[in-house]
Motif scaffolding. Structure first.
Motif, PDB file in Angstrom:
ATOM      1  N   THR A   1       0.854  -1.263   0.055  1.00  0.00           N
ATOM      2  CA  THR A   1       0.125  -0.033  -0.121  1.00  0.00           C
ATOM      3  C   THR A   1       0.862   1.252   0.068  1.00  0.00           C
ATOM      4  OG1 THR A   1      -1.845  -1.208   1.172  1.00  0.00           O
ATOM      5  CG2 THR A   1      -1.832   1.147   1.070  1.00  0.00           C
ATOM      6  N   VAL A   2       1.810   1.127   0.886  1.00  0.00           N
ATOM      7  CA  VAL A   2       2.883   2.465   1.003  1.00  0.00           C
ATOM      8  C   VAL A   2       3.676   2.685  -0.426  1.00  0.00           C
ATOM      9  CG1 VAL A   2       5.037   3.316   1.833  1.00  0.00           C
ATOM     10  CG2 VAL A   2       3.123   2.411   3.489  1.00  0.00           C
ATOM     11  N   LEU A   3       4.186   1.395  -0.937  1.00  0.00           N
ATOM     12  CA  LEU A   3       4.606   1.823  -2.460  1.00  0.00           C
ATOM     13  C   LEU A   3       4.027   2.241  -3.253  1.00  0.00           C
ATOM     14  CD1 LEU A   3       6.914  -1.483  -2.164  1.00  0.00           C
ATOM     15  CD2 LEU A   3       7.625   0.688  -1.700  1.00  0.00           C
ATOM     16  N   ILE A   4       2.722   1.811  -3.408  1.00  0.00           N
ATOM     17  CA  ILE A   4       1.767   2.193  -4.567  1.00  0.00           C
ATOM     18  C   ILE A   4       1.266   3.776  -4.128  1.00  0.00           C
ATOM     19  CG2 ILE A   4      -0.632   2.061  -5.310  1.00  0.00           C
ATOM     20  CD1 ILE A   4      -0.259  -0.975  -4.839  1.00  0.00           C
ATOM     21  N   ALA A   5       1.191   4.107  -2.955  1.00  0.00           N
ATOM     22  CA  ALA A   5       0.936   5.463  -2.720  1.00  0.00           C
ATOM     23  C   ALA A   5       2.348   6.292  -2.952  1.00  0.00           C
ATOM     24  CB  ALA A   5       0.753   5.560  -1.237  1.00  0.00           C
ATOM     25  N   ILE A   6       3.491   5.860  -2.856  1.00  0.00           N
ATOM     26  CA  ILE A   6       4.383   6.675  -3.048  1.00  0.00           C
ATOM     27  C   ILE A   6       4.502   6.910  -4.539  1.00  0.00           C
ATOM     28  CG2 ILE A   6       7.069   6.800  -2.923  1.00  0.00           C
ATOM     29  CD1 ILE A   6       6.920   5.339  -0.474  1.00  0.00           C
ATOM     30  N   GLY A   7       4.432   5.763  -5.401  1.00  0.00           N
ATOM     31  CA  GLY A   7       4.318   5.802  -6.799  1.00  0.00           C
ATOM     32  C   GLY A   7       3.323   6.850  -7.349  1.00  0.00           C
ATOM     33  N   GLY A   8       2.212   6.797  -6.657  1.00  0.00           N
ATOM     34  CA  GLY A   8       1.241   7.903  -6.753  1.00  0.00           C
ATOM     35  C   GLY A   8       1.466   9.324  -6.575  1.00  0.00           C
ATOM     36  N   TYR A   9       2.531   9.560  -5.861  1.00  0.00           N
ATOM     37  CA  TYR A   9       2.871  10.990  -5.760  1.00  0.00           C
ATOM     38  C   TYR A   9       3.868  11.218  -6.654  1.00  0.00           C
ATOM     39  CZ  TYR A   9       0.989  11.851  -0.765  1.00  0.00           C
ATOM     40  OH  TYR A   9       0.043  12.358   0.115  1.00  0.00           O
TER      41      TYR A   9
ATOM     42  N   LEU B   1      -7.247  -5.410  -5.657  1.00  0.00           N
ATOM     43  CA  LEU B   1      -7.038  -4.412  -4.491  1.00  0.00           C
ATOM     44  C   LEU B   1      -5.900  -3.571  -4.784  1.00  0.00           C
ATOM     45  CD1 LEU B   1      -8.459  -6.446  -1.576  1.00  0.00           C
ATOM     46  CD2 LEU B   1      -9.879  -4.550  -3.001  1.00  0.00           C
ATOM     47  N   PHE B   2      -4.651  -4.096  -5.391  1.00  0.00           N
ATOM     48  CA  PHE B   2      -3.445  -3.472  -5.574  1.00  0.00           C
ATOM     49  C   PHE B   2      -3.433  -2.771  -7.066  1.00  0.00           C
ATOM     50  CE2 PHE B   2      -3.291  -6.570  -2.322  1.00  0.00           C
ATOM     51  CZ  PHE B   2      -2.640  -5.607  -1.253  1.00  0.00           C
ATOM     52  N   ILE B   3      -3.927  -3.617  -7.772  1.00  0.00           N
ATOM     53  CA  ILE B   3      -3.894  -3.232  -9.417  1.00  0.00           C
ATOM     54  C   ILE B   3      -4.733  -1.933  -9.678  1.00  0.00           C
ATOM     55  CG2 ILE B   3      -4.346  -3.978 -11.814  1.00  0.00           C
ATOM     56  CD1 ILE B   3      -3.746  -6.853 -10.826  1.00  0.00           C
ATOM     57  N   LEU B   4      -5.878  -2.006  -9.019  1.00  0.00           N
ATOM     58  CA  LEU B   4      -6.980  -0.842  -9.197  1.00  0.00           C
ATOM     59  C   LEU B   4      -6.376   0.430  -8.515  1.00  0.00           C
ATOM     60  CD1 LEU B   4      -9.637  -0.328 -10.541  1.00  0.00           C
ATOM     61  CD2 LEU B   4     -10.682  -0.554  -8.249  1.00  0.00           C
ATOM     62  N   PRO B   5      -5.780   0.609  -7.548  1.00  0.00           N
ATOM     63  CA  PRO B   5      -5.250   1.915  -7.143  1.00  0.00           C
ATOM     64  C   PRO B   5      -4.026   2.436  -8.348  1.00  0.00           C
ATOM     65  CG  PRO B   5      -5.550   0.563  -5.262  1.00  0.00           C
ATOM     66  CD  PRO B   5      -5.618  -0.450  -6.633  1.00  0.00           C
ATOM     67  N   VAL B   6      -3.236   1.607  -8.580  1.00  0.00           N
ATOM     68  CA  VAL B   6      -2.145   2.022  -9.502  1.00  0.00           C
ATOM     69  C   VAL B   6      -2.715   2.787 -10.788  1.00  0.00           C
ATOM     70  CG1 VAL B   6      -0.483   1.092 -11.176  1.00  0.00           C
ATOM     71  CG2 VAL B   6      -0.729   0.266  -8.716  1.00  0.00           C
ATOM     72  N   ILE B   7      -3.951   2.019 -11.488  1.00  0.00           N
ATOM     73  CA  ILE B   7      -4.636   2.459 -12.587  1.00  0.00           C
ATOM     74  C   ILE B   7      -5.289   3.706 -12.182  1.00  0.00           C
ATOM     75  CG2 ILE B   7      -6.589   2.025 -14.224  1.00  0.00           C
ATOM     76  CD1 ILE B   7      -5.865  -1.130 -13.966  1.00  0.00           C
TER      77      ILE B   7
END
Length: 274
Positions: free
Chosen positions: A23-31, A91-97
């Protein structure tokens, strides 16, 4: 919270760490991807804080973004496979998209971008419930109580982040106008924006007070903390809105909301089973 509420955990400690790390890595990627697409507006809004100065730094950032996002998704898929919950990989793929769509397009769309990011922030709290099915299945008082706590944190995360998103839009309105973005401050102006912010803050304060009176009235320390640390801080935010004179004042409000977010989350250390 799980041991405090005496709920049998589904995830092992290492699986729990993997889900949180994903979750944290995906969030950092989002930033990172958001900063990449925000280079032009940042040059106008905060020229001294632009860290992507040339094409090489942007390329490196893209690589960093993809690496973090892929590792995050793979960790999530790994836990999903171990738990034999294959659909949980989504649950992890969708937030990245969604984070990619937000940075590329939806950020510029009125209200939708604000709500989407706020949902994703709240989702980062909620995601563990999909794995910890003993919390989702309210089969006893302990799991039901813990379910309440998670939902309260989720609502708080959504509300406080929605406030901050609108404040940031006000702070970045000059640059957003240049690139043709549409936000609440640009569309409705300062007066209506402040009324919306005050309305959200008042609703959030009311929800916290109701939760204190209905659910946690027998935990005086928690009630005292929520009222005097969180509700009064939100009230301060409402009063500070009236003092806004220039664009730079919004950065102070954004910092205040960060503090309120931290203070609110720290309340978990005081929560006990009802």
């Amino acid at each position: 919270l799980i041991p405090i509420f005496n709920v049998e955990p589904v995830l092992t400690n290492i699986q729990f760490v993997f889900v949180v790390l994903a979750t944290v890595l995906i969030a950092i990627g989002g930033y990172i991807i958001n900063d990449i697409y925000d280079v032009e507006t940042d040059k106008i809004n905060k020229p001294k804080k632009v860290w992507l100065s040339d094409s090489n730094s942007i390329k490196r950032s893209f690589i960093f973004y993809r690496t973090l996002s892929i590792i995050g998704v793979l960790l999530g898929i790994f836990v999903s496979i171990i738990q034999v919950k294959f659909t949980h990989s989504l649950l992890f793929i969708l937030p990245v998209i969604l984070l990619q769509l937000y940075a590329f397009k939806l950020k510029k769309v009125l209200i939708i971008g604000n709500v989407l990011v706020s949902i994703l922030v709240a989702y980062s709290v909620l995601i563990l419930m999909f794995f910890e099915t003993n919390i989702l299945i309210l089969h006893n008082d302990n799991s039901q109580n813990l379910g309440y706590v998670i939902w309260v944190l989720t609502i708080f995360a959504f509300g406080i982040n929605l406030l901050r998103e609108i404040v940031k839009d006000a702070e970045d309105s000059i640059g957003d106008k240049v690139i043709g973005a549409e936000s609440i401050p640009i569309r409705f102006g300062k007066r209506i924006t402040h009324l919306i912010l005050k309305g959200i803050a008042i609703v959030l304060m009311a929800v916290i007070v109701i939760i204190c009176l209905v659910i946690y009235r027998e935990q005086p320390l928690l009630v005292f903390y929520l009222v005097f640390a969180v509700v009064l801080a939100l009230l301060l935010f409402v009063f500070q809105l009236n003092k806004v004179k220039k664009i730079a004042d919004y950065s102070k409000l954004s910092a205040l909301l960060k503090i309120i977010m931290l203070v609110g989350i720290l309340a978990v250390f005081m929560i006990k089973p009802i």
